[in-house]
Design an enzyme around this catalytic site. Structure first.
Site, PDB file in Angstrom:
ATOM      1  N   TRP A 105       6.654  -9.833  -8.469  1.00 54.26           N
ATOM      2  CA  TRP A 105       5.476  -9.439  -8.095  1.00 54.26           C
ATOM      3  C   TRP A 105       5.516  -7.848  -7.752  1.00 54.26           C
ATOM      4  CZ3 TRP A 105       0.989 -12.071  -8.685  1.00 54.26           C
ATOM      5  CH2 TRP A 105      -0.008 -11.687  -8.131  1.00 54.26           C
ATOM      6  N   ASP A 153      -0.913   0.235  -4.715  1.00 52.35           N
ATOM      7  CA  ASP A 153      -2.256   0.202  -3.777  1.00 52.35           C
ATOM      8  C   ASP A 153      -2.574  -0.959  -3.321  1.00 52.35           C
ATOM      9  OD1 ASP A 153      -3.481  -0.756  -6.036  1.00 52.35           O
ATOM     10  OD2 ASP A 153      -4.585   1.020  -6.481  1.00 52.35           O
ATOM     11  N   GLU A 156      -2.740  -3.667  -5.679  1.00 48.62           N
ATOM     12  CA  GLU A 156      -1.483  -3.946  -6.626  1.00 48.62           C
ATOM     13  C   GLU A 156      -1.279  -3.074  -7.813  1.00 48.62           C
ATOM     14  OE1 GLU A 156      -0.944  -8.240  -5.537  1.00 48.62           O
ATOM     15  OE2 GLU A 156      -0.261  -7.475  -3.753  1.00 48.62           O
ATOM     16  N   GLU A 303     -13.164 -14.846  -4.555  1.00 47.88           N
ATOM     17  CA  GLU A 303     -12.543 -13.499  -4.368  1.00 47.88           C
ATOM     18  C   GLU A 303     -13.624 -12.767  -5.143  1.00 47.88           C
ATOM     19  OE1 GLU A 303      -8.237 -11.618  -5.133  1.00 47.88           O
ATOM     20  OE2 GLU A 303      -9.276 -12.413  -7.017  1.00 47.88           O
TER      21      GLU A 303
END
Length: 347
Positions: A105, A153, A156, A303
């Site tokens: 990740w 950022d 991501e 989201e």
């Protein structure tokens, strides 16, 4: 009729682990972890809503994680600044028990730790701050060391850049540490850098890589209060967000966003509505609140909402890759709670 305030609290409570971590989303394939960024915003909303026990449980989890990363922080503090890259930074997300993840990740992000310090200074009890004074000090030294090192950022992406909303998070954290420790930090230097290097035509810009606007730039005023809501840089930035990213209650992240096609984000819409509330533009704030509540279902808030997509061809690609859009997203519920509290109504 569903009580959205109480339901939001229930969803957050139900998805706080026994360790204190808040899972980003309980049923989305990639979000079964705790991000310092999400968790810090969630804990702040819970504390403000009167759920201090939940918030303190997260704060203790965060301090445990930082304690376990102390050796890594000390290595970074001793390292030559020019040799540090985003690959060396503390992770942005952890397993719910606080252990490190073992995947690829894009973890090298700095904003979550600043947001954590902001949240604990604002809401943690004094005894918890006293117990963890040494960790607060070492974490503030870490942020002073790395604030101008390019990293991913808050979305991501773009690890080669220095990002304005990341710096807002760091500045807010360093200012908080300064209050706790009664010791000068470099938050004013960070803000001076933003005004000097990350502004254009009287408004804030997304990053050192992009003159575009990003909805997370509102954080400079809400919630971090680094600028007053009527500061010209904030007013002009909000105008650009309205022109480029706002459609009928929903707010995009940035104009080239293609994640799930680039829909409208609940948490950013709530923050823009908070800005309107604090600016006295209550009609605009209530319109956004109505839009958010129209997307509340039995599972909670998502989201993002896949409407007015920036690139509709990307939507099925992401569905095929990761499944349906995350719902509930705890950060969406946290920012919605913050909006309701700003508006003075809990129902």
């Amino acid at each position: 009729m569903m009580n959205f305030f109480e339901r939001s609290l229930q969803i957050i409570h139900a998805n706080q682990s026994k360790h204190g971590a808040y899972v980003a989303s309980p049923n989305f394939s990639q979000y079964g972890y705790c991000w310092f960024r999400d968790g810090s915003f969630i804990s702040a909303a819970m504390a403000r809503a009167g759920n201090k026990k939940s918030a303190n449980k997260f704060f203790r989890w965060g301090f445990r994680v930082i304690s376990e990363q102390k050796a890594q922080i000390e290595r970074l503090l001793a390292a030559s600044h020019e040799l540090i890259t985003h690959k060396d930074l503390l992770p942005t997300r952890y397993n719910l028990d606080g252990s490190l993840t073992s995947d690829d990740w894009p973890n090298g992000q700095s904003d979550g730790y600043g947001t954590f310090l902001w949240a604990v200074e604002k809401y943690a009890p004094q005894d918890l701050l006293n117990e963890n004074r040494e960790l607060i000090e070492i974490l503030s030294k870490y942020l002073i060391k790395v604030w101008n090192i390019p990293c991913y950022d808050v979305w991501e992406e773009n690890p080669e850049g220095i990002h304005t909303s990341t710096l807002f998070s760091i500045a807010a954290g360093l200012r908080a540490a300064e209050k706790i420790l009664d010791k000068e930090t470099e938050w004013i230097e960070v803000m001076s850098f933003i005004e000097r290097e990350l502004s254009k035509d009287g408004r804030l810009k997304k990053s050192s890589l992009s003159d575009d606007v990003d909805a997370s730039l509102i954080w400079g005023a809400v919630p971090f209060e680094l600028f007053p809501v009527d500061h010209p840089a904030i007013v002009n930035t909000v105008k650009a967000i309205e022109e480029k990213l706002y459609i009928n209650g929903g707010v995009k992240r940035f104009s080239t966003d293609t994640y799930f096609g680039g829909g409208s984000w609940i948490l950013l819409s709530a923050t823009l509505a908070q800005y309107y509330t604090r600016s006295g533009e209550f009609e605009k704030a209530r319109a956004i609140r109505k839009w958010i509540e129209s997307h509340f279902d039995s599972k909670g808030l998502p989201e993002q909402v896949p409407e007015h997509l920036i690139d509709s061809s990307k939507y099925p690609e992401w569905l095929g890759r990761w499944g349906e859009i995350a719902r509930p997203l705890l950060w969406s519920h946290a920012n919605y709670l913050e909006l309701l509290l700003d508006l003075g109504g809990k129902s």
